[in-house]
Design a protein around this motif. Structure first.
Motif, PDB file in Angstrom:
ATOM      1  N   TRP A 157       0.808  -1.112   0.110  1.00 36.78           N
ATOM      2  CA  TRP A 157       0.047  -0.177  -0.089  1.00 36.78           C
ATOM      3  C   TRP A 157       0.920   1.206   0.012  1.00 36.78           C
ATOM      4  N   THR A 158       2.123   1.169   0.253  1.00 33.57           N
ATOM      5  CA  THR A 158       2.976   2.502   0.283  1.00 33.57           C
ATOM      6  C   THR A 158       3.244   2.838  -1.015  1.00 33.57           C
ATOM      7  N   VAL A 159       3.121   2.001  -2.047  1.00 32.21           N
ATOM      8  CA  VAL A 159       3.031   2.643  -3.468  1.00 32.21           C
ATOM      9  C   VAL A 159       1.868   3.604  -4.087  1.00 32.21           C
ATOM     10  N   LEU A 160       0.840   3.605  -3.112  1.00 28.67           N
ATOM     11  CA  LEU A 160      -0.319   4.434  -2.970  1.00 28.67           C
ATOM     12  C   LEU A 160      -0.301   5.846  -2.539  1.00 28.67           C
ATOM     13  N   GLU A 161       0.745   5.796  -1.780  1.00 29.30           N
ATOM     14  CA  GLU A 161       0.824   7.185  -1.153  1.00 29.30           C
ATOM     15  C   GLU A 161       1.221   8.408  -2.271  1.00 29.30           C
ATOM     16  N   GLY A 162       0.900   9.662  -1.931  1.00 28.56           N
ATOM     17  CA  GLY A 162       1.022  10.660  -2.606  1.00 28.56           C
ATOM     18  C   GLY A 162      -0.072  10.965  -3.576  1.00 28.56           C
ATOM     19  N   ALA A 163       0.183  12.125  -4.563  1.00 22.17           N
ATOM     20  CA  ALA A 163      -0.749  12.420  -5.596  1.00 22.17           C
ATOM     21  C   ALA A 163      -0.818  11.797  -6.653  1.00 22.17           C
ATOM     22  N   ASP A 164      -1.682  11.979  -7.634  1.00 23.03           N
ATOM     23  CA  ASP A 164      -1.639  11.374  -8.881  1.00 23.03           C
ATOM     24  C   ASP A 164      -1.133   9.957  -9.257  1.00 23.03           C
ATOM     25  N   ALA A 260       4.597   4.130  20.841  1.00 27.10           N
ATOM     26  CA  ALA A 260       5.150   4.184  19.356  1.00 27.10           C
ATOM     27  C   ALA A 260       5.080   5.755  19.254  1.00 27.10           C
ATOM     28  N   SER A 261       5.843   5.913  18.075  1.00 29.29           N
ATOM     29  CA  SER A 261       5.711   7.354  17.513  1.00 29.29           C
ATOM     30  C   SER A 261       5.469   7.416  15.862  1.00 29.29           C
ATOM     31  N   VAL A 262       4.542   7.987  15.426  1.00 30.50           N
ATOM     32  CA  VAL A 262       4.185   8.185  13.940  1.00 30.50           C
ATOM     33  C   VAL A 262       5.151   9.028  13.392  1.00 30.50           C
ATOM     34  N   ARG A 263       5.698   8.316  12.246  1.00 31.05           N
ATOM     35  CA  ARG A 263       6.684   9.051  11.525  1.00 31.05           C
ATOM     36  C   ARG A 263       5.825   9.718  10.242  1.00 31.05           C
ATOM     37  N   SER A 264       4.949   9.062   9.620  1.00 29.91           N
ATOM     38  CA  SER A 264       4.316   9.643   8.562  1.00 29.91           C
ATOM     39  C   SER A 264       2.960   8.951   8.323  1.00 29.91           C
ATOM     40  N   ARG A 265       1.947   9.616   7.767  1.00 30.90           N
ATOM     41  CA  ARG A 265       0.778   9.230   7.496  1.00 30.90           C
ATOM     42  C   ARG A 265       0.266   9.743   6.060  1.00 30.90           C
ATOM     43  N   ALA A 266      -0.395   8.706   5.326  1.00 29.93           N
ATOM     44  CA  ALA A 266      -0.764   9.367   3.989  1.00 29.93           C
ATOM     45  C   ALA A 266      -2.211   8.270   3.722  1.00 29.93           C
ATOM     46  N   LEU A 267      -3.297   9.078   3.295  1.00 29.53           N
ATOM     47  CA  LEU A 267      -4.266   8.553   2.555  1.00 29.53           C
ATOM     48  C   LEU A 267      -4.081   7.742   1.522  1.00 29.53           C
ATOM     49  N   VAL A 268      -4.428   6.425   1.267  1.00 28.17           N
ATOM     50  CA  VAL A 268      -4.161   5.603   0.178  1.00 28.17           C
ATOM     51  C   VAL A 268      -5.522   5.202  -0.556  1.00 28.17           C
ATOM     52  N   GLY A 269      -6.610   5.729  -0.092  1.00 27.90           N
ATOM     53  CA  GLY A 269      -7.717   5.174  -0.601  1.00 27.90           C
ATOM     54  C   GLY A 269      -8.992   5.149   0.264  1.00 27.90           C
ATOM     55  N   SER A 270     -10.098   4.889  -0.283  1.00 27.18           N
ATOM     56  CA  SER A 270     -11.243   4.672   0.787  1.00 27.18           C
ATOM     57  C   SER A 270     -12.174   3.729   0.162  1.00 27.18           C
ATOM     58  N   HIS A 271     -13.332   3.399   0.539  1.00 27.32           N
ATOM     59  CA  HIS A 271     -14.247   2.367   0.073  1.00 27.32           C
ATOM     60  C   HIS A 271     -15.548   2.625   0.757  1.00 27.32           C
ATOM     61  N   ALA A 272     -16.440   1.949   0.233  1.00 29.12           N
ATOM     62  CA  ALA A 272     -18.091   2.097   0.688  1.00 29.12           C
ATOM     63  C   ALA A 272     -18.095   0.981   2.098  1.00 29.12           C
ATOM     64  N   THR A 273     -19.126   1.378   2.793  1.00 26.58           N
ATOM     65  CA  THR A 273     -19.481   0.549   3.989  1.00 26.58           C
ATOM     66  C   THR A 273     -19.563  -0.781   3.598  1.00 26.58           C
ATOM     67  N   ARG A 274     -19.085  -1.606   4.425  1.00 28.80           N
ATOM     68  CA  ARG A 274     -19.233  -2.950   4.410  1.00 28.80           C
ATOM     69  C   ARG A 274     -20.611  -3.730   4.857  1.00 28.80           C
ATOM     70  N   TYR A 275     -20.935  -4.484   4.079  1.00 34.29           N
ATOM     71  CA  TYR A 275     -22.374  -4.971   4.616  1.00 34.29           C
ATOM     72  C   TYR A 275     -22.179  -6.460   4.865  1.00 34.29           C
ATOM     73  N   THR A 276     -23.045  -7.317   5.729  1.00 33.08           N
ATOM     74  CA  THR A 276     -22.945  -8.444   5.920  1.00 33.08           C
ATOM     75  C   THR A 276     -24.471  -8.926   6.016  1.00 33.08           C
ATOM     76  N   VAL A 277     -24.585 -10.197   5.357  1.00 41.28           N
ATOM     77  CA  VAL A 277     -25.929 -10.822   5.360  1.00 41.28           C
ATOM     78  C   VAL A 277     -26.201 -11.420   6.621  1.00 41.28           C
ATOM     79  N   THR A 278     -27.387 -11.154   7.135  1.00 40.66           N
ATOM     80  CA  THR A 278     -27.921 -11.893   8.338  1.00 40.66           C
ATOM     81  C   THR A 278     -28.505 -12.950   8.091  1.00 40.66           C
ATOM     82  N   ALA A 279     -29.153 -13.881   9.260  1.00 43.92           N
ATOM     83  CA  ALA A 279     -29.729 -14.955   9.087  1.00 43.92           C
ATOM     84  C   ALA A 279     -31.169 -14.745   8.537  1.00 43.92           C
TER      85      ALA A 279
END
Length: 288
Positions: A157-164, A260-279
């Protein structure tokens, strides 16, 4: 059947089936004609990907909720997936680059279930490497294992960091249930279309120094997280799934409190809410 009621005539029943089959085919042709008008209206062929993960997730949820009868839900879902993926491909042709490192048969089942046989598939072992550069500027979708399977797995997922660059745009399957025929948890990665981005769940790449048992336990109760060793931060590279209602500041504070210490943070995407089928065959949102 009452004594006075004659048994159904096989020829009549088969004629009814033929009538329904023809009607279904004509509706598919009609759908194709509408897609043709859609291409002219939106100029999809010139503007990029036609993949709309939020709409597809909602369509799958509604299909599950209205389904009934003897036809297995798996069959109904797979038919709709082929219809949707094929018409998406017709609008703007693309390839699926599939990571087979998490199991060839499982990934192939997932890819064919969700994208059908018309969409070309290119097999890879591992989600990182030179092939990222080959597909990331083209019309392509990468199907990658949701979480790493082995301690030495590369933090793809680190290759998804950054713009474009491509981002995580969907999580498959759209609706989860026990014994799903293509239930392998997979991320779909592509160059997102601006009007197709859905941010119900944000995916963050976080590099952490001082990673260990305590930080891992601190995050366990908050978010889904994958972690692999990271030489850049001399600690770990994390992939964190943040649903709505959970903030990045909470995650950062939990890591710091655990030593712990955080060295970097980058948004690498997003997705829709997950749904689960009930009984009772309802599709309900999953908390995380």
């Amino acid at each position: 059947m009452s004594p006075n009621e004659r048994p159904p005539d096989l020829a009549e029943l088969r004629a009814e089936i033929d009538r329904i089959d023809e009607a279904m085919h004509r509706l598919l042709i009609e759908r194709g004609e509408i897609i043709g008008r859609l291409i002219k209206t939106k100029k999809t062929a010139e503007s990029g990907s036609a993949f709309r993960p939020a709409r597809e997730a909602d369509m799958m949820r509604r299909l599950v909720e209205r389904h009934s009868g003897m036809l297995p839900l798996d069959t109904a879902e797979s038919i709709w997936r082929v219809i949707i993926a094929t018409f998406t491909y017709v609008q703007a042709p693309f390839r699926v680059h599939a990571d087979f490192s998490c199991g060839e048969s499982a990934m192939r089942d997932s890819e064919r279930f969700h994208f059908g046989f018309t969409v070309p598939v290119v097999a890879h072992l591992g989600a990182a490497g030179k092939w990222w550069r080959r597909w990331r500027r083209r019309r392509a979708i990468s199907a990658s294992c949701r979480w790493p399977r082995a301690p030495r797995t590369v933090a793809w997922w680190t290759v998804l960091e950054g713009a474009d660059v491509p981002k995580i745009i969907a999580r498959l399957p759209f609706v989860e249930r026990e014994d799903h025929p293509a239930g392998l948890p997979v991320f779909a990665i592509a160059r997102p279309h601006p009007d197709a981005v859905v941010t119900d769940v944000e995916m963050w790449s976080i590099r952490v120094a001082g990673w260990g048992v305590k930080p891992a336990q601190a995050l366990a109760g908050l978010v889904e997280t994958a972690a692999v060793p990271d030489r850049v931060s001399d600690g770990a590279a994390l992939l964190a799934s943040l649903p709505r209602g959970r903030t990045l500041e909470e995650i950062t504070l939990a890591l710091v409190d655990a030593g712990a210490s955080v060295r970097s943070r980058a948004l690498v995407g997003s997705h829709a809410t997950r749904y689960t089928v009930t009984a009772d065959a309802r599709a309900v949102p999953t908390g995380r």
